[in-house]
Write an enzyme that holds these catalytic residues in place. Structure first.
Site, PDB file in Angstrom:
ATOM      1  N   ASP B  17       0.864  -1.173   0.000  1.00  0.00           N
ATOM      2  CA  ASP B  17       0.000   0.000   0.000  1.00  0.00           C
ATOM      3  C   ASP B  17       0.904   1.227   0.000  1.00  0.00           C
ATOM      4  OD1 ASP B  17      -2.284   1.471   0.057  1.00  0.00           O
ATOM      5  OD2 ASP B  17      -2.686   1.174   2.204  1.00  0.00           O
ATOM      6  N   ASP B 112      -2.661   2.636  -6.222  1.00  0.00           N
ATOM      7  CA  ASP B 112      -1.612   2.686  -5.199  1.00  0.00           C
ATOM      8  C   ASP B 112      -1.649   1.484  -4.262  1.00  0.00           C
ATOM      9  OD1 ASP B 112      -3.978   3.317  -3.968  1.00  0.00           O
ATOM     10  OD2 ASP B 112      -3.211   5.031  -2.849  1.00  0.00           O
ATOM     11  N   GLU B 113      -2.184   0.371  -4.729  1.00  0.00           N
ATOM     12  CA  GLU B 113      -2.383  -0.746  -3.814  1.00  0.00           C
ATOM     13  C   GLU B 113      -2.448  -2.049  -4.616  1.00  0.00           C
ATOM     14  OE1 GLU B 113      -6.007  -1.958  -0.825  1.00  0.00           O
ATOM     15  OE2 GLU B 113      -6.072  -0.036  -1.838  1.00  0.00           O
TER      16      GLU B 113
END
Lengths: 366, 400
Positions: B17, B112-113
């Site tokens: 993350d 973003d993960e």
């Protein structure tokens, strides 16, 4: 009716009217070519009720008369014949005999009385245009003509004659192409929406003639060139206001060699598969226009071009086929790309000219 | 937690993350902003919201999805940056390229993960070492990430959030339940504030409390999701990594415990299926052109109806009307249904060709909205926000 004509001239005339043959099987008469012989002329006509074409050629008329012969078949037969005199003889029984040298064909005909009358159009305005210039602008705008019948007006091309300018505009709602030329000796004004397909046919057929005249009546538009008259219906409705769509002020201008850009687009597009767009990034500091494309699970492509830039750095994405269309029809060594912002239409122009404008709506990245 | 695990048995899943991703990108690109509170989002003068806040800004209480005006009051000295999604996407691609170098088994959850399957039996490397390697590689890009290392997606996700920013939290095999037990129930995706309140009412505050429930009580308290939430509270989650590769279609179906008959019921379930599928399409970064509706009747006969659209879509607002039309072709009101399914195939890039005359502006706006909702779900869990049925006029209500 009995008439004799040189094979080459007959084939030329048949190729012209072949454009007007209907593919609709519900009205068999429309798949025929109306043939009539009078004086020293053989006159051929065809229509699909949207366009009507009439052309004539010199012939030796032994017995005047008229008939309707199967269009495609007559075309194929004459195309296959050797270069010699062809005679067409339609007797009382309604059977046509086509003879050339030792070859002879006989075929059923349809009654000339059933064939739609060629539209007698009295043009309110008529103008004369060099046919090569006409064909040039038709070629440039025709890629942008819509094929979607649900918005009929966009399947047409707006033809504007204004003072000494001949201008055509087409849009399929994703891009809009405007092309104009100054034509000497124009007088009068007209603005008419002509089906795109008809316009392309006229442009192709008129290449043998030096000039063509364009006449407009209430419902129809008439093109005359050489021995040919081509009548098309006009498309009703109002064409989108193209002037309003073209941005007056832009944030970024890029000037790039057209050939280099065209090649780069073709290369990078190879990685723009499955609806993936081509991305253009303008970097003023580096004087580069970068092209990039990426297809998930396949790969990506990238190319930098050295260009002249004024204004802000920007990134915008386009459908690669639409971009290629615009660059390939622009005529000029240098192309100007003008951008307002990533979600506003981008402009392609021939550098230093306003006579060609290709407005292209971007792709919004998913 | 002991981070030097000598041997890892079973599956190893990483949840990576990025830390305050958008804000970190802005600080990377604007060195003068480093160490200062940075807020990415709509202007505080307007009605914008915060897209992301740097850790410096979070110390003032600024959070994502907060109205910009409120954030400006909390943190008057913040640097406000307009969102530059193309730039974030570019760096996201760079980060995902790093993942791709480690393993092909990457499931992107958002820009973003991601989850990575680094099971040592197939990967041949210590999962903790892999996590450290990823973190340093992300550091080298000038960004920062936190990583959870565990035996399942659910535990890895909770672990990545355990020590943020720039943390690596390892939950070795067999220690899942002990790791989860002291955490509040809201740590589990899918348990929102109202569910947590309901659980607190019966004394269930931690995941340990939840794990101790029997399945019947959990079902009573949590509804149909009870069983899976209970399992996840116990650290059990067998869901595989979904790489989205070579996927030809995305679909979902629902079997009803008792047959459904009414238009309202059937359409409600169809809407829910469309929303699930379109949300998965967007998460996988694809859109599809072919829509399929599947029905199974009380006598187990199955029917499908299919339509291909002019262009690809990943939006419920566009696909739902098509689904309902197809439904009407194969189902008449009153006929009992035991299964309903919805699928999208013909998957392509989701890029949308814009229209010169703005004919697509509704779809574009709707796309923005859905991406916003996806972001909220990504952050706060699937159940954190839902789309209600279309509001009916009072006349329709009277008739209904």
């Amino acid at each position: 009716m009995k008439v004799s004509v040189a094979r080459g001239e007959l084939l030329d005339a048949l190729s012209v009217v072949a454009k007007g043959l209907s593919s609709r099987t519900t009205l068999p008469i429309l798949s025929g070519i109306h043939v009539s012989a009078h004086g020293e002329d053989l006159i051929l006509q065809s229509t699909d009720l949207e366009i009507s074409i009439k052309t004539s050629t010199r012939a030796k008329v032994e017995k005047p008369g008229q008939s309707v012969l199967p269009g495609r078949l007559l075309n194929d037969i004459v195309r296959s014949l050797p270069e010699a005199a062809v005679s067409i003889d339609v007797g009382e029984t309604g059977e046509a005999k086509v003879v050339c040298g030792t070859s002879s064909f006989s075929m059923r005909t349809l009654s000339a009385d059933d064939f739609p009358k060629f539209p007698e159009v009295s043009a309110e305005t008529t103008l004369s245009v060099p046919s090569d210039a006409f064909a040039g602008i038709v070629h440039r705008v025709s890629k942008a003509v819509s094929r979607d019948e649900t918005r009929p007006i966009l399947t047409g091309v707006l033809v504007v004659m204004d003072g000494s300018d001949l201008r055509m505009v087409a849009t399929d709602s994703y891009r809009l192409c405007l092309s104009e030329i100054a034509v000497g000796g124009l007088s009068g004004q007209m603005e008419v929406v002509v089906p795109g397909r008809a316009l392309e046919d006229v442009a192709r057929l008129a290449t043998n003639a030096e000039a063509l005249s364009v006449g407009v009546s209430e419902n129809q538009v008439i093109f005359s060139f050489g021995a040919t008259t081509f009548v098309s219906r006009r498309i009703e409705g109002s064409f989108p206001n193209y002037r309003q769509l073209i941005p007056k002020e832009v944030e970024t201008k890029v000037e790039v060699d057209r050939g280099e850009l065209l090649d780069a687009i073709k290369r990078v597009s190879l990685m723009a598969q499955h609806n993936a767009p081509i991305r253009l990034s303008v970097a003023g500091d580096e004087h580069t226009l970068s092209l990039g494309a990426q297809t998930q699970d396949v790969g990506e492509a990238h190319e930098d071009l050295q260009v002249a830039i004024t204004g802000q750095d920007v990134e915008i994405a386009f459908n690669h086929a639409y971009l290629l269309d615009g660059v390939s029809v622009a005529e000029g060594e240098k192309i100007a790309i003008e951008i307002v912002s990533p979600l506003k239409p981008g402009l392609l122009k021939v550098a230093g000219s306003e006579a060609f404008v290709y407005l292209l709506m971007p792709v919004r990245l998913g | 937690m002991d981070e030097s695990v000598p041997s890892w048995t079973g599956r190893a899943i990483l949840h990576v993350d990025m830390d305050a991703f958008f804000a970190s990108v802005e600080q990377l690109d604007h060195p003068e902003w480093r160490g200062r509170p940075v807020i990415v989002g709509g202007s505080p003068d307007g009605r914008g919201v915060v897209s992301a806040a740097s850790y410096e800004a979070r110390r003032f209480g600024v959070r994502s999805a907060m109205p910009s005006a409120q954030a400006a009051r909390l943190c008057p000295d913040a640097v406000w940056a307009p969102a530059r999604f193309d730039r974030y996407r570019e760096l996201s691609r760079a980060v995902f390229a790093l993942f791709g170098d480690i393993t092909p088994d990457v499931e992107p959850m958002s820009v973003d993960e991601a989850y990575l399957d680094v099971t040592p039996a197939t990967h041949g490397e210590d999962p903790v070492g892999v996590a450290q390697r990823i973190q340093s590689a992300v550091d080298e890009l000038g960004l920062s990430c936190s990583i959870g290392v565990a035996t399942s997606k659910s535990v890895a996700k909770i672990a990545s959030d355990h020590r943020k920013p720039h943390g690596i939290t390892v939950v070795p095999p067999g220690t899942e339940r002990a790791f989860l037990a002291p955490l509040p129930v809201t740590a589990l995706g899918g348990i929102g504030r109202s569910t947590a309140a309901r659980l607190a009412g019966v004394g269930v505050r931690t995941l340990g409390d939840l794990a101790a429930l029997d399945p019947a009580t959990a079902g009573h308290l949590l509804g149909s999701a009870g069983t899976s939430l209970l399992e996840r509270a116990r650290g059990v989650d067998a869901r595989p990594i979904d790489t989205g590769r070579e996927r030809k279609s995305v679909s979902a179906e629902h079997t009803f415990s008792t047959d459904i008959h009414t238009r309202d019921e059937v359409e409600m379930h169809m809407r829910a299926l469309v929303e699930r599928v379109t949300s998965r399409l967007r998460r996988a970064g694809v859109a599809g052109r072919t829509v399929t509706v599947k029905l199974r009747f009380a006598d187990f006969t199955t029917r499908t109806a299919q339509r291909t659209l002019a262009g690809p879509s990943d939006l419920g607002a566009e696909l739902e009307p098509v689904a309902l039309e197809l439904l009407a072709e194969v189902w008449s009101v009153g006929t009992g249904l035991r299964l309903l399914g919805f699928g999208v195939s013909g998957l392509t890039d989701p890029s949308r060709q814009l229209d010169l005359f703005g004919a697509d502006s509704d779809a574009v706006r709707h796309g923005e909205l859905m991406r916003g909702i996806d972001a909220i779900r990504g952050r706060f869990g699937e159940g954190s926000i839902s789309i209600g049925p279309p509001r009916r006029s009072s006349r329709e209500r009277d008739e209904g």
